[in-house]
Design a protein around this motif. Structure first.
Motif, PDB file in Angstrom:
ATOM      1  N   ASP A   1     -11.698  47.561  13.535  1.00  0.00           N
ATOM      2  CA  ASP A   1     -10.681  48.497  14.044  1.00  0.00           C
ATOM      3  C   ASP A   1     -11.196  49.816  14.607  1.00  0.00           C
ATOM      4  O   ASP A   1     -10.420  50.620  15.096  1.00  0.00           O
ATOM      5  CB  ASP A   1      -9.626  48.770  12.972  1.00  0.00           C
ATOM      6  CG  ASP A   1     -10.156  49.550  11.780  1.00  0.00           C
ATOM      7  OD1 ASP A   1     -11.357  49.907  11.751  1.00  0.00           O
ATOM      8  OD2 ASP A   1      -9.358  49.805  10.857  1.00  0.00           O
TER       9      ASP A   1
ATOM     10  N   SER B   1     -11.809  37.156  19.977  1.00  0.00           N
ATOM     11  CA  SER B   1     -10.443  37.238  19.472  1.00  0.00           C
ATOM     12  C   SER B   1     -10.150  38.380  18.504  1.00  0.00           C
ATOM     13  O   SER B   1      -9.008  38.792  18.390  1.00  0.00           O
ATOM     14  CB  SER B   1     -10.063  35.928  18.797  1.00  0.00           C
ATOM     15  OG  SER B   1     -10.927  35.693  17.694  1.00  0.00           O
ATOM     16  N   ARG B   2     -11.163  38.866  17.804  1.00  0.00           N
ATOM     17  CA  ARG B   2     -10.897  39.962  16.880  1.00  0.00           C
ATOM     18  C   ARG B   2     -12.161  40.799  16.686  1.00  0.00           C
ATOM     19  O   ARG B   2     -13.273  40.276  16.749  1.00  0.00           O
ATOM     20  CB  ARG B   2     -10.363  39.463  15.546  1.00  0.00           C
ATOM     21  CG  ARG B   2     -11.309  38.557  14.815  1.00  0.00           C
ATOM     22  CD  ARG B   2     -10.688  37.950  13.589  1.00  0.00           C
ATOM     23  NE  ARG B   2     -11.772  37.358  12.799  1.00  0.00           N
ATOM     24  CZ  ARG B   2     -11.661  36.962  11.569  1.00  0.00           C
ATOM     25  NH1 ARG B   2     -10.512  37.088  10.945  1.00  0.00           N
ATOM     26  NH2 ARG B   2     -12.674  36.434  10.927  1.00  0.00           N
TER      27      ARG B   2
ATOM     28  N   ASP C   1     -16.295  38.426  15.634  1.00  0.00           N
ATOM     29  CA  ASP C   1     -16.085  39.765  15.068  1.00  0.00           C
ATOM     30  C   ASP C   1     -17.028  40.831  15.617  1.00  0.00           C
ATOM     31  O   ASP C   1     -17.054  41.952  15.123  1.00  0.00           O
ATOM     32  CB  ASP C   1     -16.178  39.747  13.531  1.00  0.00           C
ATOM     33  CG  ASP C   1     -15.274  38.706  12.891  1.00  0.00           C
ATOM     34  OD1 ASP C   1     -14.277  38.303  13.531  1.00  0.00           O
ATOM     35  OD2 ASP C   1     -15.563  38.284  11.765  1.00  0.00           O
TER      36      ASP C   1
ATOM     37  N   LEU D   1     -10.248  43.948  10.439  1.00  0.00           N
ATOM     38  CA  LEU D   1     -10.309  43.261  11.731  1.00  0.00           C
ATOM     39  C   LEU D   1      -8.954  43.346  12.419  1.00  0.00           C
ATOM     40  O   LEU D   1      -7.910  43.241  11.773  1.00  0.00           O
ATOM     41  CB  LEU D   1     -10.713  41.802  11.540  1.00  0.00           C
ATOM     42  CG  LEU D   1     -12.171  41.591  11.144  1.00  0.00           C
ATOM     43  CD1 LEU D   1     -12.385  40.189  10.588  1.00  0.00           C
ATOM     44  CD2 LEU D   1     -13.079  41.836  12.338  1.00  0.00           C
ATOM     45  N   VAL D   2      -8.991  43.536  13.734  1.00  0.00           N
ATOM     46  CA  VAL D   2      -7.777  43.605  14.546  1.00  0.00           C
ATOM     47  C   VAL D   2      -7.938  42.665  15.737  1.00  0.00           C
ATOM     48  O   VAL D   2      -9.051  42.312  16.114  1.00  0.00           O
ATOM     49  CB  VAL D   2      -7.491  45.047  15.026  1.00  0.00           C
ATOM     50  CG1 VAL D   2      -7.200  45.965  13.845  1.00  0.00           C
ATOM     51  CG2 VAL D   2      -8.627  45.587  15.870  1.00  0.00           C
ATOM     52  N   GLU D   3      -6.831  42.287  16.313  1.00  0.00           N
ATOM     53  CA  GLU D   3      -6.862  41.430  17.490  1.00  0.00           C
ATOM     54  C   GLU D   3      -7.531  42.172  18.642  1.00  0.00           C
ATOM     55  O   GLU D   3      -7.273  43.354  18.871  1.00  0.00           O
ATOM     56  CB  GLU D   3      -5.433  41.048  17.874  1.00  0.00           C
ATOM     57  CG  GLU D   3      -5.358  39.972  18.918  1.00  0.00           C
ATOM     58  CD  GLU D   3      -3.928  39.519  19.159  1.00  0.00           C
ATOM     59  OE1 GLU D   3      -3.557  39.429  20.336  1.00  0.00           O
ATOM     60  OE2 GLU D   3      -3.216  39.268  18.171  1.00  0.00           O
TER      61      GLU D   3
ATOM     62  N   SER E   1     -17.249  39.017  20.337  1.00  0.00           N
ATOM     63  CA  SER E   1     -16.068  38.342  19.811  1.00  0.00           C
ATOM     64  C   SER E   1     -15.028  38.071  20.888  1.00  0.00           C
ATOM     65  O   SER E   1     -14.770  38.913  21.741  1.00  0.00           O
ATOM     66  CB  SER E   1     -15.432  39.170  18.694  1.00  0.00           C
ATOM     67  OG  SER E   1     -14.300  38.483  18.195  1.00  0.00           O
TER      68      SER E   1
END
Length: 159
Positions: free
Chosen positions: A113, A109-110, A102, A120-122, A107
């Motif tokens: 935003d 993967s996510r 994160d 959390l966003v991809e 991070s």
């Protein structure tokens, strides 16, 4: 011996934005540390940011913009930290990286935003993206079992 680039905060170094760490207490980490396989690195500190520092999020991807809630532009430091992460991983022969989930740097993967909403966003952090772009596998602490399998496969291939 395959080395692993690891977010310094996961080894207990107080380098996070809030001056804290996120020590990852696990037998595999302890073993790799004893074997001298871990290469601790904090992209944000390496990029020139102090500890503590304001929290930052990736505001936009193209062109890249990383800022704090109050609008401080941390983009140059994050980009420099990403470049240095790749440089250190290559220099030390790291086959992979274990990075903080994160994180706008680490991070795989996510990430948050960019609006400090807690959502959390991809997407990946800048350092993780740079490592992956150059063929270095990146795992986060929630994927430790996958990293252990990856390392075991690397070791058996090298034997």
């Amino acid at each position: 011996m395959h080395k692993i680039l690891i977010s310094a905060c996961l080894l207990g170094e107080k380098v996070r934005y809030d001056g804290q760490h996120r020590l990852l207490d696990h037998p595999a980490i302890e073993r790799w540390q004893r074997e001298g396989r871990l290469v601790p690195f904090c992209p944000e500190v390496a990029g020139g940011l102090p500890t503590p520092r304001p929290a930052a999020e990736i505001r936009q991807r193209f062109p890249i913009l990383v800022n704090s809630r109050d609008g401080q532009d941390f983009t140059p430091a994050f980009l420099r930290g990403a470049e240095l992460a790749l440089e250190v991983a290559r220099r030390d022969g790291c086959c992979c990286a274990l990075m903080k989930a994160d994180s706008p740097s680490c991070s795989n993967s996510r990430v948050y935003d960019g609006h400090f909403s807690g959502t959390l966003v991809e997407g990946s952090g800048l350092a993780a993206a740079e490592l992956m772009r150059h063929g270095i596998a990146v795992f986060d602490e929630t994927q430790l079992a996958h990293l252990i399998d990856f390392i075991a496969a690397q070791t058996s291939c090298a034997a």
